[in-house]
Write an enzyme that holds these catalytic residues in place. Structure first.
Site, mmCIF file in Angstrom:
data_model
loop_
_atom_site.group_PDB
_atom_site.id
_atom_site.type_symbol
_atom_site.label_atom_id
_atom_site.label_comp_id
_atom_site.label_asym_id
_atom_site.label_seq_id
_atom_site.Cartn_x
_atom_site.Cartn_y
_atom_site.Cartn_z
ATOM 1 C CE1 TYR A 86 0.666 0.638 4.385
ATOM 2 C CE2 TYR A 86 0.506 -1.198 4.499
ATOM 3 C CZ TYR A 86 0.752 -0.694 5.163
ATOM 4 O OH TYR A 86 1.705 0.252 6.803
ATOM 5 N NE ARG A 112 6.806 -0.042 5.015
ATOM 6 C CZ ARG A 112 6.272 -1.059 6.133
ATOM 7 N NH1 ARG A 112 5.789 -0.552 7.254
ATOM 8 N NH2 ARG A 112 7.364 -1.581 6.123
ATOM 9 C CG HIS A 140 1.742 -4.013 11.556
ATOM 10 N ND1 HIS A 140 2.927 -3.723 12.238
ATOM 11 C CD2 HIS A 140 0.955 -4.237 10.373
ATOM 12 C CE1 HIS A 140 2.649 -2.595 11.201
ATOM 13 N NE2 HIS A 140 1.493 -2.882 10.286
#
Lengths: 200, 240
Positions: free
Chosen positions: B150, B160, B165
């Site tokens: 994105y 990115r 995460h």
């Protein structure tokens, strides 16, 4: 040491999704927990003096007797007659809190003032909360500690003693005079009033 | 030794090798410029405050917490993936009962988050958050879909690389780790200041998961392996 620890990366701007939308912890101590009640208002401020609206603060602390809910805290586990005898964990105690900051950089916790835990050379440390800060723009968390301004034990605390006198103030939460039990703790990520951060 | 029985000598945790962790200030990642301390950090001896931390052995993990593809009435769009691995300390010992939280964008590269303005569609069948615990051997596993790359505003035409995460609670507050897992062969690595912030190339490569045919399930989902190493302790207690 055979392996190298995995590198840290920023929590980014969307950490709420995984860590605080459903898993924030404001109330570290419930009303039944033994100890002096503490209502804590934290704020995170960046190098321009601007509140940080997308940080997360995590807190880890001992209970009112100065014992952590953790298998490596063996205080009170034996009866050898040392000064830790009788330290126990009251059952609902966990000791962990975490909150995202709001638009004004603030977040709040409800807890109790921790007791004194042993430190270097077994000298007791002054009551403190262990604090970790995560945010977009932070590639790894920063660690600091929050002590209570005016506590007589602060003058004998081995960790505060590592910090130059003129910067110790940054580690002291200040009481809100009009509201007993309420404390304020501002974390300055950089700048003239930069908080002392620790390499743990 | 007798007089030492009341002394609480604690085994200290290893410090991380130079270059293996990102610095606080990495100018190409612009948001670090005003959010990194300028004073040197104060080195702390490890006391009970540092070596304890929240331990989650008794947490209940919900049935779909570790399957991000089953949290809604329908299935999310995207390539189905199985991410698994082990959490070990730097001595190579498994870290059992570690709580792992994950969050990610959907297949189009959009997060279900009010601040994500990327004009890519949300998926009504994907939230993008999950959690799991490691077992006795430090192993974990979850099912998801591959997130999309994105755009962001760090610099002109900044994107990115696809990532998930990870937040990991090990045994101590000082072993707390928040990081990102990447996918092999991503063309965006060279242009991503978050990934590039780690000085040591070998350390950087450890954030890239490996495609794994063993954990790939025929006719169903691709397997990726991602092992996580947390700081470990010295073998002998430190007598201070």
């Amino acid at each position: 040491m055979d392996l190298v620890p995995t590198p840290s990366q920023t929590a980014g701007p969307y950490f709420h999704l995984g860590m605080t939308d459903t898993r924030s912890v404001k109330c570290i101590a419930d009303p039944q927990t033994k100890g002096e009640r503490v209502w804590l208002a934290c704020r995170v401020i960046d190098g321009d003096g601007v509140p940080v609206p997308d940080a997360m603060i995590e807190i880890w602390q001992a209970n009112a007797e100065g014992k952590y809910n953790h298998p490596d805290d063996t205080q009170g586990d034996d009866t050898t007659g040392d000064d830790t005898q009788g330290k126990t964990i009251d059952s609902p105690w966990f000791g962990f809190g975490r909150m995202p900051t709001l638009e004004d950089g603030s977040c709040e916790f409800e807890t109790i003032k921790p007791g004194r835990v042993p430190g270097p050379r077994n000298a007791l440390q002054a009551p403190h909360l262990n604090v970790a800060i995560f945010a977009r723009g932070m590639l790894k968390q920063l660690y600091t500690r929050m002590y209570f301004a005016g506590d007589p034990a602060n003058s004998e605390d081995a960790v505060l003693a590592l910090v130059p006198q003129e910067r110790r103030e940054s580690l002291l939460a200040q009481p809100v005079v009009s509201h007993p039990g309420h404390w304020r703790f501002d974390i300055h990520l950089q700048g003239e009033r930069e908080t002392v951060f620790f390499d743990v | 030794m007798g007089h030492l029985t009341n002394e609480r000598s604690l085994a200290q945790y290893h410090r991380t090798p130079p270059g293996s962790q990102p610095p606080s200030l990495y100018e190409p990642y612009r948001a670090t410029i005003r959010r990194s301390p300028t004073q040197p950090l104060t080195v702390l001896p490890h006391t009970l405050s540092e070596i304890t931390g929240p331990v989650y052995g008794h947490e209940k993990i919900g049935e779909t917490d570790n399957d991000l593809t089953r949290q809604h009435s329908g299935e999310p769009l995207g390539e189905r993936i199985i991410v698994s691995g082990r959490v070990l300390d730097d001595n190579g010992r498994p870290v059992p009962h570690a709580l792992i939280e994950v969050w990610q964008a959907n297949a189009t590269g959009r997060y279900r988050h009010k601040n994500d303005q990327h004009p890519a569609p949300l998926d009504p069948n994907f939230t993008g958050a999950g959690r799991t615990l490691t077992d006795e051997n430090g192993s974990y596993r979850f099912v998801s879909i591959k997130p999309g790359a994105y755009p962001w505003f760090n610099h002109y035409n900044a994107w990115r690389p696809a990532h998930i995460h990870f937040s990991i609670f090990g045994r101590a507050f000082l072993t707390r780790l928040v990081t990102q897992m990447y996918f092999p062969g991503d063309p965006l690595f060279a242009f991503d200041p978050v990934f590039q912030s780690i000085p040591d190339d070998k350390a950087r490569q450890r954030l890239i998961s490996k495609f794994d045919l063993e954990t790939t399930q025929p006719q169903w989902a691709l397997g990726f392996r991602f092992d996580i190493i947390l700081r470990g302790r010295d073998a002998t207690p430190f007598e201070d």
